[in-house]
Design an enzyme around this catalytic site. Structure first.
Site, PDB file in Angstrom:
ATOM      1  N   HIS A 115       0.836  -1.188   0.000  1.00  0.00           N
ATOM      2  CA  HIS A 115       0.000   0.000   0.000  1.00  0.00           C
ATOM      3  C   HIS A 115       0.877   1.246   0.000  1.00  0.00           C
ATOM      4  O   HIS A 115       2.088   1.178   0.235  1.00  0.00           O
ATOM      5  CB  HIS A 115      -0.915   0.019   1.236  1.00  0.00           C
ATOM      6  CG  HIS A 115      -1.865  -1.137   1.318  1.00  0.00           C
ATOM      7  ND1 HIS A 115      -3.011  -1.218   0.564  1.00  0.00           N
ATOM      8  CD2 HIS A 115      -1.834  -2.280   2.061  1.00  0.00           C
ATOM      9  CE1 HIS A 115      -3.651  -2.349   0.843  1.00  0.00           C
ATOM     10  NE2 HIS A 115      -2.951  -3.013   1.757  1.00  0.00           N
ATOM     11  N   CYS A 156      -4.997   5.543  -1.388  1.00  0.00           N
ATOM     12  CA  CYS A 156      -3.941   4.616  -1.770  1.00  0.00           C
ATOM     13  C   CYS A 156      -3.811   4.624  -3.292  1.00  0.00           C
ATOM     14  O   CYS A 156      -4.813   4.724  -4.001  1.00  0.00           O
ATOM     15  CB  CYS A 156      -4.274   3.211  -1.275  1.00  0.00           C
ATOM     16  SG  CYS A 156      -2.929   2.004  -1.489  1.00  0.00           S
ATOM     17  N   MET A 171     -10.075   2.554   0.553  1.00  0.00           N
ATOM     18  CA  MET A 171      -8.801   3.118   1.009  1.00  0.00           C
ATOM     19  C   MET A 171      -8.650   4.573   0.575  1.00  0.00           C
ATOM     20  O   MET A 171      -7.877   4.922  -0.316  1.00  0.00           O
ATOM     21  CB  MET A 171      -7.638   2.281   0.499  1.00  0.00           C
ATOM     22  CG  MET A 171      -6.451   2.332   1.430  1.00  0.00           C
ATOM     23  SD  MET A 171      -5.288   1.024   1.075  1.00  0.00           S
ATOM     24  CE  MET A 171      -4.156   1.258   2.440  1.00  0.00           C
TER      25      MET A 171
END
Length: 362
Positions: A115, A156, A171
């Site tokens: 990530h 992300c 995310m």
């Protein structure tokens, strides 16, 4: 030959100037006060001052990436969510213009994927995305100067098709960079808020089996291909606020009182949205999230471009239940993009009054 030597000398001087500037900046940062901001789960904001106290600071924050299975709707849909600090959306960071944000990003060994984080508020290196790639079992520290005042998305961005997959798996989050002297209204006068709420709108793309039931997977990567197939249709199965259908309704409703000014920060990392407050307005709305621009006034519905955040301020004038929603009513009522605000206070008949109750037609 002389020309080449002159060019080389010029480049050497330029690099020397850059090196001196970098050294001076690093030395300056070391002299600044360092504070730790304790992040909290949305829709709430961390403790903060609306007007900066003193010179710029280094604001230290810590985010732990968590891959977790989450239920997102009463119809049984689940997802392997990818999260910052365990929530969808991730927590909002609040700083002032010219503060430094120093993030420690942690990817525990319990996770399965690489990530990183791209701050739309940051300058250079893909918003920090180039400098924050972490595999399971790693952590990284990124520092950037918040030179633009406003509200911004972060998300992300590991590269290629993994970028939209990670984003629509939850995310993403937001950062608010307040002007050092606080917010100002359309006439340039200082304005404060009594409460602030962060609403992260999320589109999900959950695959179904041959019988029309939502699929579930043993690991995040196991659902990748099926999810990408649904994502390519550009048709979400769910559009929700703060991670799930009903996350901000009923017993989870937001609260306010008559007379309070409430700042709504609304972010959408992937798709356009059209927030609307049923029974109210945006007294002030900072288009594109820019606090340095004059806010628009008295809007019924405002626009959030995909990959951005906006801020809208409203002073509640009547008690009762308000609905805050995406005014694509299909997405609000059928897919889940709605929230409630319960407002306490005394009713004002001058603003609205029922003259006759419903009865038989005469």
């Amino acid at each position: 030959m002389r020309t080449i030597l002159t060019v080389i000398l010029g480049i050497s001087v330029l690099l020397g100037c850059f090196a001196n500037t970098w050294a001076e900046n690093a030395s300056q940062v070391k002299t600044l006060e360092r504070v730790t901001q304790r992040l909290v789960a949305p829709p709430f904001l961390p403790a903060h001052e609306q007007v900066a106290q003193g010179p710029p600071k280094v604001v230290q924050v810590r985010m732990v990436i968590e891959e977790k299975r989450m239920t997102i709707s009463p119809d049984g849909a689940t997802i392997w969510a990818m999260t910052f600090n365990g929530s969808v959306p991730g927590p909002i960071v609040v700083v002032h213009q010219d503060d430094y944000v120093e993030l420690t990003l942690v990817n525990p060994t319990t996770n399965t994927l690489r990530h990183n984080i791209d701050f739309h508020a940051a300058t250079g290196a893909l918003g920090g995305g180039e400098l924050t790639h972490v595999a399971p079992g790693q952590e990284v520290v990124l520092r950037f100067k918040a030179i633009k005042a406003g509200v911004f998305v972060y998300h992300c961005a590991p590269g290629g098709p993994m970028i939209p997959w990670h984003v629509v798996s939850g995310m993403n989050g937001a950062i608010m960079v307040l002007p050092r002297d606080g917010l100002r209204d359309a006439e340039g006068k200082p304005v404060r808020y009594d409460k602030a709420y962060y609403i992260g709108e999320q589109d999900f793309y959950i695959p179904k089996d041959a019988n029309g039931k939502y699929k579930a997977y043993p690991t995040p990567i196991a659902g990748l291909e099926d999810m990408l197939e649904v994502m390519r249709t550009l048709t979400p199965t769910h559009v929700v606020f703060n991670g799930a259908v009903g996350a901000l309704t009923g017993e989870h409703a937001l609260t306010a009182k008559v007379g309070e000014r409430v700042l709504f920060i609304h972010a959408q990392a992937n798709r356009d949205s059209r927030p609307h407050l049923i029974g109210g307005h945006a007294d002030l709305m900072w288009s594109g999230g820019s606090f340095k621009d004059r806010p628009a006034t008295n809007l019924e519905t405002w626009f959030v471009a995909g990959g951005s955040a906006v801020a809208a301020l409203y002073q509640f004038r009547q008690p009762g239940l308000y609905v805050y929603l995406n005014h694509n009513l299909i997405e609000a009522m059928l897919l889940g993009a709605a929230a409630h605000i319960k407002v306490e206070g005394v009713w004002n008949n001058d603003l609205m009054e029922q003259i006759h109750k419903p009865g038989s037609i005469k």
